[in-house]
Design a protein around this motif. Structure first.
Motif, PDB file in Angstrom:
ATOM      1  N   PRO A  31       8.111  -7.660  -1.841  1.00 15.78           N
ATOM      2  CA  PRO A  31       8.684  -6.220  -2.117  1.00 15.78           C
ATOM      3  C   PRO A  31       8.012  -5.305  -2.700  1.00 15.78           C
ATOM      4  N   ASP A  32       6.616  -5.431  -2.880  1.00 18.03           N
ATOM      5  CA  ASP A  32       5.784  -4.546  -3.446  1.00 18.03           C
ATOM      6  C   ASP A  32       4.964  -3.901  -2.298  1.00 18.03           C
ATOM      7  N   LEU A  33       5.070  -2.759  -1.981  1.00 16.57           N
ATOM      8  CA  LEU A  33       4.350  -2.115  -0.693  1.00 16.57           C
ATOM      9  C   LEU A  33       3.125  -2.220  -0.322  1.00 16.57           C
ATOM     10  N   GLU A  34       2.380  -2.168  -1.594  1.00 19.63           N
ATOM     11  CA  GLU A  34       0.851  -1.959  -1.365  1.00 19.63           C
ATOM     12  C   GLU A  34       0.497  -3.339  -1.052  1.00 19.63           C
ATOM     13  N   ARG A  35       0.975  -4.546  -1.864  1.00 18.29           N
ATOM     14  CA  ARG A  35       0.681  -5.739  -1.303  1.00 18.29           C
ATOM     15  C   ARG A  35       1.030  -6.202  -0.115  1.00 18.29           C
ATOM     16  N   ALA A  36       2.313  -5.911   0.235  1.00 20.08           N
ATOM     17  CA  ALA A  36       2.878  -6.055   1.725  1.00 20.08           C
ATOM     18  C   ALA A  36       1.964  -5.763   2.851  1.00 20.08           C
ATOM     19  N   VAL A  37       1.222  -4.478   2.768  1.00 22.29           N
ATOM     20  CA  VAL A  37       0.267  -3.806   3.817  1.00 22.29           C
ATOM     21  C   VAL A  37      -1.052  -4.315   3.790  1.00 22.29           C
ATOM     22  N   ALA A  38      -1.395  -5.047   2.619  1.00 19.31           N
ATOM     23  CA  ALA A  38      -2.873  -5.245   2.396  1.00 19.31           C
ATOM     24  C   ALA A  38      -3.102  -6.483   3.379  1.00 19.31           C
ATOM     25  N   GLY A  39      -4.352  -6.269   4.147  1.00 22.98           N
ATOM     26  CA  GLY A  39      -4.593  -7.392   5.045  1.00 22.98           C
ATOM     27  C   GLY A  39      -3.887  -7.615   6.124  1.00 22.98           C
ATOM     28  N   ALA A  40      -2.884  -6.756   6.551  1.00 20.46           N
ATOM     29  CA  ALA A  40      -2.191  -6.750   7.898  1.00 20.46           C
ATOM     30  C   ALA A  40      -2.719  -6.174   8.963  1.00 20.46           C
ATOM     31  N   SER A  41      -2.697  -6.798  10.099  1.00 17.70           N
ATOM     32  CA  SER A  41      -3.460  -6.280  11.144  1.00 17.70           C
ATOM     33  C   SER A  41      -2.406  -4.891  11.708  1.00 17.70           C
ATOM     34  N   VAL A  42      -1.290  -5.192  11.847  1.00 15.76           N
ATOM     35  CA  VAL A  42      -0.334  -4.334  12.234  1.00 15.76           C
ATOM     36  C   VAL A  42       0.796  -4.006  11.303  1.00 15.76           C
ATOM     37  N   ILE A  43       1.312  -2.823  11.017  1.00 18.24           N
ATOM     38  CA  ILE A  43       2.269  -2.395   9.999  1.00 18.24           C
ATOM     39  C   ILE A  43       3.415  -1.707  10.647  1.00 18.24           C
ATOM     40  N   VAL A  44       4.595  -2.004  10.666  1.00 15.81           N
ATOM     41  CA  VAL A  44       5.651  -1.245  11.593  1.00 15.81           C
ATOM     42  C   VAL A  44       6.678  -0.779  10.577  1.00 15.81           C
ATOM     43  N   GLU A  45       6.903   0.452  10.317  1.00 19.04           N
ATOM     44  CA  GLU A  45       7.719   1.055   9.539  1.00 19.04           C
ATOM     45  C   GLU A  45       9.220   1.516  10.081  1.00 19.04           C
ATOM     46  N   ASN A  46      10.166   0.976   9.328  1.00 20.62           N
ATOM     47  CA  ASN A  46      11.554   1.278   9.812  1.00 20.62           C
ATOM     48  C   ASN A  46      12.501   1.786   8.694  1.00 20.62           C
ATOM     49  N   ALA A  47      11.989   2.687   7.957  1.00 18.07           N
ATOM     50  CA  ALA A  47      12.624   3.335   6.811  1.00 18.07           C
ATOM     51  C   ALA A  47      13.553   4.363   7.607  1.00 18.07           C
ATOM     52  N   PRO A  48      14.624   4.783   6.558  1.00 19.81           N
ATOM     53  CA  PRO A  48      15.636   5.774   7.128  1.00 19.81           C
ATOM     54  C   PRO A  48      14.807   7.075   7.566  1.00 19.81           C
ATOM     55  N   GLU A  49      15.690   7.877   8.626  1.00 25.19           N
ATOM     56  CA  GLU A  49      14.895   8.909   9.132  1.00 25.19           C
ATOM     57  C   GLU A  49      14.839  10.100   8.016  1.00 25.19           C
ATOM     58  N   ASN A  50      14.210  10.171   7.050  1.00 29.67           N
ATOM     59  CA  ASN A  50      14.082  10.942   5.621  1.00 29.67           C
ATOM     60  C   ASN A  50      12.360  11.286   5.687  1.00 29.67           C
ATOM     61  N   LEU A  51      12.235  12.675   6.238  1.00 27.53           N
ATOM     62  CA  LEU A  51      10.706  13.101   6.166  1.00 27.53           C
ATOM     63  C   LEU A  51       9.938  12.670   4.804  1.00 27.53           C
ATOM     64  N   ALA A  52      10.631  13.208   3.736  1.00 30.24           N
ATOM     65  CA  ALA A  52      10.096  13.005   2.553  1.00 30.24           C
ATOM     66  C   ALA A  52       9.679  11.771   2.307  1.00 30.24           C
ATOM     67  N   LEU A  53      10.812  10.743   2.435  1.00 30.90           N
ATOM     68  CA  LEU A  53      10.622   9.482   2.200  1.00 30.90           C
ATOM     69  C   LEU A  53       9.616   8.691   3.007  1.00 30.90           C
ATOM     70  N   LYS A  54       9.220   9.122   4.259  1.00 31.69           N
ATOM     71  CA  LYS A  54       8.459   8.746   5.252  1.00 31.69           C
ATOM     72  C   LYS A  54       6.996   9.192   4.795  1.00 31.69           C
ATOM     73  N   GLN A  55       6.767  10.428   4.281  1.00 23.96           N
ATOM     74  CA  GLN A  55       5.619  10.806   3.951  1.00 23.96           C
ATOM     75  C   GLN A  55       4.996  10.171   2.685  1.00 23.96           C
ATOM     76  N   GLU A  56       6.023  10.049   1.771  1.00 23.82           N
ATOM     77  CA  GLU A  56       5.598   9.032   0.655  1.00 23.82           C
ATOM     78  C   GLU A  56       5.003   7.473   1.124  1.00 23.82           C
ATOM     79  N   LEU A  57       5.992   6.947   2.161  1.00 18.46           N
ATOM     80  CA  LEU A  57       5.348   5.677   2.489  1.00 18.46           C
ATOM     81  C   LEU A  57       4.173   5.651   2.988  1.00 18.46           C
TER      82      LEU A  57
END
Length: 329
Positions: A75-101
């Motif tokens: 559930p922790d974003l930073e730990r989730a992406v650490a070491g991953a070869s590929v990251i696929v984002e599927n968050a809601p279509e909210n620009l501010a939210l995606k920019q933060e992500l």
């Protein structure tokens, strides 16, 4: 399952409809999948999604019984992406939210990680505006459901590196998708614009009482839907011109295209229209559960893809041309 995929980790952000399809597809291709979701019930949601989607994964996919060994939740974003070869984002279509992500992902992910977004409307430059380096951010927009429908629209921004685009294409091909790189950015990309154009006229025809909602669906699935499963619009009309091809068709039957376009409807999406569409949809399809409708949809689409692959293979073996759209699934 490709041996090259073994040990490779893909982080999937979001466990909604698109995220679940990606999770199933990636696990089916032997990847390790790390799911990042704020939902406390994410493990249950993913398990139910895999049960629903696994029977319709591409031919040759890994045994679903082993999916759990390559699936984890963080559930922790930073730990989730650490070491991953590929990251696929599927968050809601909210620009501010995606920019933060993406700002957070850019800081926590490995510098060589490929960062993909499933957005259907936003550009990589806009989403990555707060990243120190957004050159690895690429749009990989799937057509729902992503575990069945092969198309992925690959969209770059001005700051996206050509190497990242090439890597995105290679990655999607490695999981049996058909990537198409858009030559220029455009709102809503290509496939959704085509879908939107057909939907607008569909709403118009139903609103005007020409056909019911259920009848409109039958019109499409028994005519242009069947046609487009094997040939695209331009090849269809090229064939429609006989031996003269598109040149002949545009000079005869196609000569009145603009007059026909002027007659297409522009239905208002007012409350009356919305209520009518919802009511008709519930009467037509309300007798079946979501799961039943998904199984029927995926079974039919998978069957079409399987037959197209067989025709393509037979054509290749015999030296003949395969139908456009026939691919390995």
């Amino acid at each position: 399952m490709s041996a090259a995929q073994s040990g490779r980790t893909v982080t999937v952000i979001g466990a909604g409809t698109i995220g679940l399809g990606w999770i199933a597809l990636f696990l089916g291709h032997g990847l390790r999948v790390r799911v990042n979701s704020r939902r406390p019930d994410a493990p249950r949601v993913v398990a139910e999604g895999l049960e629903l989607f696994a029977p319709y994964l591409p031919e040759g996919s890994a045994d679903p019984a082993g999916f759990g060994e390559r699936l984890e939740f963080e559930p922790d974003l930073e730990r989730a992406v650490a070491g991953a070869s590929v990251i696929v984002e599927n968050a809601p279509e909210n620009l501010a939210l995606k920019q933060e992500l993406f700002e957070r992902i850019g800081k926590a992910a490995a510098p060589e990680a490929l960062i993909l977004s499933s957005t259907s409307t936003l550009s990589p430059d806009d989403m990555g505006a707060r990243m120190a380096d957004s050159s690895r951010l690429v749009v990989g927009h799937p057509f729902n459901p992503p575990h069945v429908v092969p198309l992925v629209e690959v969209v770059a921004g001005e700051r996206t590196s050509p190497e990242a685009v090439a890597e995105a294409v290679a990655f999607f091909e490695s999981v049996s998708r058909v990537p198409v790189v858009l030559r220029k950015p455009i709102l809503a990309f290509a496939a959704n614009r085509l879908q939107s154009a057909l939907l607008r006229e569909s709403v118009h025809l139903v609103r005007e009482g020409v056909v019911s909602l259920e009848e409109l669906d039958r019109v499409v699935t028994h005519s242009i839907g069947l046609r487009w499963a094997t040939v695209g619009p331009f090849l269809a009309f090229h064939l429609g011109g006989g031996h003269g091809g598109l040149r002949k068709w545009l000079g005869t039957l196609g000569s009145g295209l603009e007059r026909g376009w002027e007659q297409l409807g522009r239905p208002p999406m007012d409350q009356e229209t919305i209520d009518s569409l919802i009511g008709q949809a519930e009467r037509a399809y309300g007798g079946s559960s979501y799961e039943e409708l998904v199984r029927e949809r995926d079974a039919r689409q998978t069957a079409i893809l399987r037959v197209l692959a067989e025709v393509s293979a037979a054509g290749a073996a015999g030296g003949g041309a395969a139908p456009e759209g026939a691919g390995t699934v």
